[in-house]
Design an enzyme around this catalytic site. Structure first.
Site, PDB file in Angstrom:
ATOM      1  N   ARG A 100      37.892  22.606  34.552  1.00 55.21           N
ATOM      2  CA  ARG A 100      37.320  23.825  35.122  1.00 55.21           C
ATOM      3  C   ARG A 100      36.022  23.487  35.859  1.00 55.21           C
ATOM      4  O   ARG A 100      35.241  22.630  35.405  1.00 55.21           O
ATOM      5  CB  ARG A 100      37.021  24.776  33.965  1.00 55.21           C
ATOM      6  CG  ARG A 100      36.450  26.125  34.338  1.00 55.21           C
ATOM      7  CD  ARG A 100      37.496  27.045  34.824  1.00 55.21           C
ATOM      8  NE  ARG A 100      37.053  28.435  34.848  1.00 55.21           N
ATOM      9  CZ  ARG A 100      37.651  29.386  35.557  1.00 55.21           C
ATOM     10  NH1 ARG A 100      38.696  29.093  36.318  1.00 55.21           N
ATOM     11  NH2 ARG A 100      37.232  30.628  35.523  1.00 55.21           N
ATOM     12  N   THR A 376      46.295  31.385  42.626  1.00 53.51           N
ATOM     13  CA  THR A 376      46.109  30.274  41.698  1.00 53.51           C
ATOM     14  C   THR A 376      47.488  29.657  41.680  1.00 53.51           C
ATOM     15  O   THR A 376      48.404  30.192  42.278  1.00 53.51           O
ATOM     16  CB  THR A 376      45.727  30.808  40.287  1.00 53.51           C
ATOM     17  OG1 THR A 376      44.440  31.377  40.343  1.00 53.51           O
ATOM     18  CG2 THR A 376      45.721  29.734  39.207  1.00 53.51           C
ATOM     19  N   THR A 394      43.259  26.152  40.256  1.00 50.53           N
ATOM     20  CA  THR A 394      42.958  27.250  41.172  1.00 50.53           C
ATOM     21  C   THR A 394      41.725  27.002  42.023  1.00 50.53           C
ATOM     22  O   THR A 394      40.868  26.175  41.682  1.00 50.53           O
ATOM     23  CB  THR A 394      42.735  28.547  40.352  1.00 50.53           C
ATOM     24  OG1 THR A 394      42.606  29.657  41.226  1.00 50.53           O
ATOM     25  CG2 THR A 394      41.483  28.474  39.487  1.00 50.53           C
ATOM     26  N   ASN A 396      40.380  29.988  42.656  1.00 53.16           N
ATOM     27  CA  ASN A 396      40.116  31.383  42.304  1.00 53.16           C
ATOM     28  C   ASN A 396      40.803  32.285  43.320  1.00 53.16           C
ATOM     29  O   ASN A 396      42.007  32.490  43.227  1.00 53.16           O
ATOM     30  CB  ASN A 396      38.625  31.690  42.163  1.00 53.16           C
ATOM     31  CG  ASN A 396      38.420  33.088  41.562  1.00 53.16           C
ATOM     32  OD1 ASN A 396      39.293  33.558  40.820  1.00 53.16           O
ATOM     33  ND2 ASN A 396      37.331  33.738  41.858  1.00 53.16           N
TER      34      ASN A 396
HETATM   35  O1  DON Z   1      40.410  31.364  36.071  1.00 55.60           O
HETATM   36  C1  DON Z   1      40.764  32.491  36.314  1.00 55.60           C
HETATM   37  O2  DON Z   1      41.094  33.305  35.472  1.00 55.60           O
HETATM   38  C2  DON Z   1      40.852  32.941  37.764  1.00 55.60           C
HETATM   39  N1  DON Z   1      39.950  32.176  38.572  1.00 55.60           N
HETATM   40  C3  DON Z   1      42.260  32.804  38.206  1.00 55.60           C
HETATM   41  C4  DON Z   1      42.455  33.386  39.566  1.00 55.60           C
HETATM   42  C5  DON Z   1      43.851  33.661  39.862  1.00 55.60           C
HETATM   43  O3  DON Z   1      44.732  33.464  39.083  1.00 55.60           O
HETATM   44  C6  DON Z   1      44.130  34.258  41.158  1.00 55.60           C
HETATM   45  N2  DON Z   1      45.535  34.274  41.357  1.00 55.60           N
HETATM   46  N3  DON Z   1      46.375  34.945  41.621  1.00 55.60           N
END
Ligand code: DON
Length: 567
Positions: A100, A376, A394, A396
């Site tokens: 992350r 993502t 991702t 984001n």
């Molecule tokens: O880590 C997270 O929860 C978000 N940054 C994920 C973003 C995400 O899944 C967008 N997708 N559709």
């Protein structure tokens, strides 16, 4: 006569066996004997299979798929973002590489607030100030070092080649680029590379990414640290400085992924192996499954108002807890054990009224907010030995912050928006979050990403995950319930319509054609409120093992054009 009797008996047997294994109208999972990759990009899935055919294991394949997606699925595949890789070795060892993003050293709790203390619109989502220190290259290379058989240069080569030679763009990619053009246009490199300066790419055309190919060549030749200490680091830091971003060469040099143990629970006798903090996904998933164990969902049936009511009630309770308690457990105390205990779920289940929705304000105070889904991506790999990788990573938002670091071809994330900019003010996903998720240097923003493995009698049965911001957790929940309670195969479980409740805003998000009028009105009578418009959610990518034959079954979500490939 005798022959006729036989034919009748055979027909009865076929019908009887069909009723044991109900078949909703889904294609069969893709079946293969040795290994399987399910990802949102056919080209990347093929890269993974080819790596296994060359003698690589699931981890080698996963790293190659992750790098290839950074080229073929730039909306979310990345080297400028971060994620979580869950690895279960054939010998039963399980670990997570947490790569992350982390907040830069110069980040601070109130960095997205104006002088009056209000959140500055777009500050945590668009451009250089929204970027967290990327972890993907460090995470993928650590996974390879700890568990892979092949060399870094070998697993990065397919991605380099795809960037240098180009690949044929599909409908999902060209549509995504055009749909994000307002964001990408703001950044000259992004506009040139991904929008061809406004002459949008059409499906079937080739996308060649020479700068990205050069970056991947440097990484191939000099190794993964090049991203953090070499020319790539320098280029990123320079571009940051020129554009008001916070990330410095020191931030990059200091970045380290973490190795974590999964969080575990059970659901109706199956073991659920899932994602600990800094994701909220695993805790929320287990909390919801523990609540749902109190009810006979199989009898209520998929898509019934009773089933949807109970799942929604479980969802709003788990998301209220997420908002209150969750954050990076390296920095703040998260009551993880309490949240996932069966006792806690017993208490919560007692608060669910079978006939009435519990208004979310009664669960905890909050303010309604907008919700939107962006991007993502998840991929799942299994090899011949039985090693399994379940990886979600991702930028984001779709195409992240929109900024491409000058001279690198690397799109940068906007993961900083996953932090609490201000308690009580919703982020891009409408999520309310607490002090526990406040910004601090080196801290990881709270995530919803939920790579998960489900075990039966100590053996891997299936692995699953999805994008979708907060809807990720409920997508994984519904795939698990669809398989375990409703007996669906992995493809049916992924195809089935989804719904989502996240405590606040107090409404059910649902998919087009996903809910019929009778069911909706039964739920409205109980007091549930539906989102104004339906929208698709998630892009789940799963593999399952047929425990009798050992066949690998691959299933991709029909929602974004993913393709499972086996061999
Ligand atoms: O880590 C997270 O929860 C978000 N940054 C994920 C973003 C995400 O899944 C967008 N997708 N559709």
């Amino acid at each position: 006569m005798k022959r006729q009797a036989c034919a009748i008996l055979l027909t009865i047997l076929i019908v009887a066996s069909m009723s044991i294994a109900p078949r909703a109208a889904s294609r069969e999972p893709v079946r293969a004997r040795h290994g399987m990759v399910a990802s949102t990009s056919e080209i990347a899935s093929r890269v993974g299979v080819e790596v296994m055919q060359r003698g690589g294991n699931a981890i080698d394949a996963a790293v190659a798929v992750g790098l290839a997606l950074a080229v073929t699925w730039p909306a979310a595949g990345n080297i400028g973002g971060g994620g979580f890789m869950m690895i279960r070795r054939a010998n039963g060892d399980t670990e997570i590489i947490d790569y992350r993003e982390r907040a830069p050293l110069a980040a601070s709790r109130e960095m997205y607030l104006d002088k009056k203390g209000d959140v500055i619109k777009g500050a945590s989502t668009v451009g250089y100030r929204a970027v967290g220190v990327p972890g993907t290259v460090a995470g993928l290379s650590l996974a390879l070092e700890r568990h892979g058989k092949l060399k870094w240069a070998d697993v990065i080569e397919p991605a380099r080649k795809l960037a240098a030679d180009g690949f044929t763009m599909n409908y999902h990619l060209t549509r995504g680029l055009e749909g994000t053009s307002k964001l990408l246009t703001q950044f000259p490199d992004s506009k040139r590379i991904f929008l061809r300066d406004g002459r949008f790419y059409q499906e079937g055309e080739r996308l060649v990414q020479p700068e990205l190919a050069e970056t991947l060549t440097r990484l191939k030749e000099k190794g993964p640290r090049e991203f953090y200490e070499g020319k790539t680091a320098q280029l990123i830091a320079e571009d940051m400085k020129a554009n008001g971003g916070l990330i410095t060469e020191q931030d990059l040099k200091e970045y380290q992924p973490a190795v974590r143990k999964p969080v575990k629970g059970t659901y109706r006798g199956y073991e659920i192996v899932t994602m600990p903090p800094p994701s909220s996904g695993g805790a929320a998933l287990l909390e919801m499954l523990n609540i749902l164990e109190h009810y006979n969902l199989a009898e209520m049936g998929p898509g019934s108002s009773d089933t949807i009511h109970l799942l929604v009630e479980a969802q709003r309770r788990a998301f209220a807890d997420r908002a209150e308690f969750m954050g990076d457990a390296d920095f703040v105390k998260v009551p993880l054990e309490g949240l996932i205990s069966k006792k806690y779920a017993d208490d919560l289940a007692k608060t669910i009224d079978p006939n009435h929705a519990t208004p979310s304000e009664k669960i905890r105070a909050g303010a309604p907010a907008g919700y939107e889904s962006t991007q993502t991506t998840h991929f799942t790999v299994i090899d011949e030995e039985g090693n399994v990788v379940s990886n979600t990573y991702t930028l984001n938002g779709g195409f992240g912050s929109g900024a491409t670091a000058r001279g690198t071809g690397v799109l940068l994330n906007n993961e900083m928006d996953d932090f609490t900019s201000k308690p009580g003010v919703p982020n891009a996903y409408g999520l309310l979050q607490s002090e526990n998720n406040a910004i601090a240097p080196r801290k990881r923003p709270l995530s919803a990403m939920t790579p998960t493995i489900v075990m039966k009698d100590g053996k891997v049965w299936f692995a699953i995950g999805s994008p979708g911001g907060p809807t990720i957790i409920n997508t994984v929940l519904q795939v698990v319930v669809n398989v375990i309670d409703f007996g669906m195969n992995i493809q049916q479980a992924i195809d089935a319509p989804r719904f989502h409740h996240q405590w606040m805003p107090d409404r059910i998000a649902f998919e087009p054609l996903g809910i019929n009028r009778d069911t909706r009105s039964a739920l409205e009578k109980k007091g549930h409120v539906f989102a104004e418009k339906p929208g698709n959610m998630g892009d789940a990518e799963g593999v399952m093992i047929d425990l009798k034959t050992g066949m690998r079954l691959g299933a991709s979500d029909p929602r974004s054009g993913g393709v499972p490939i086996g061999y």
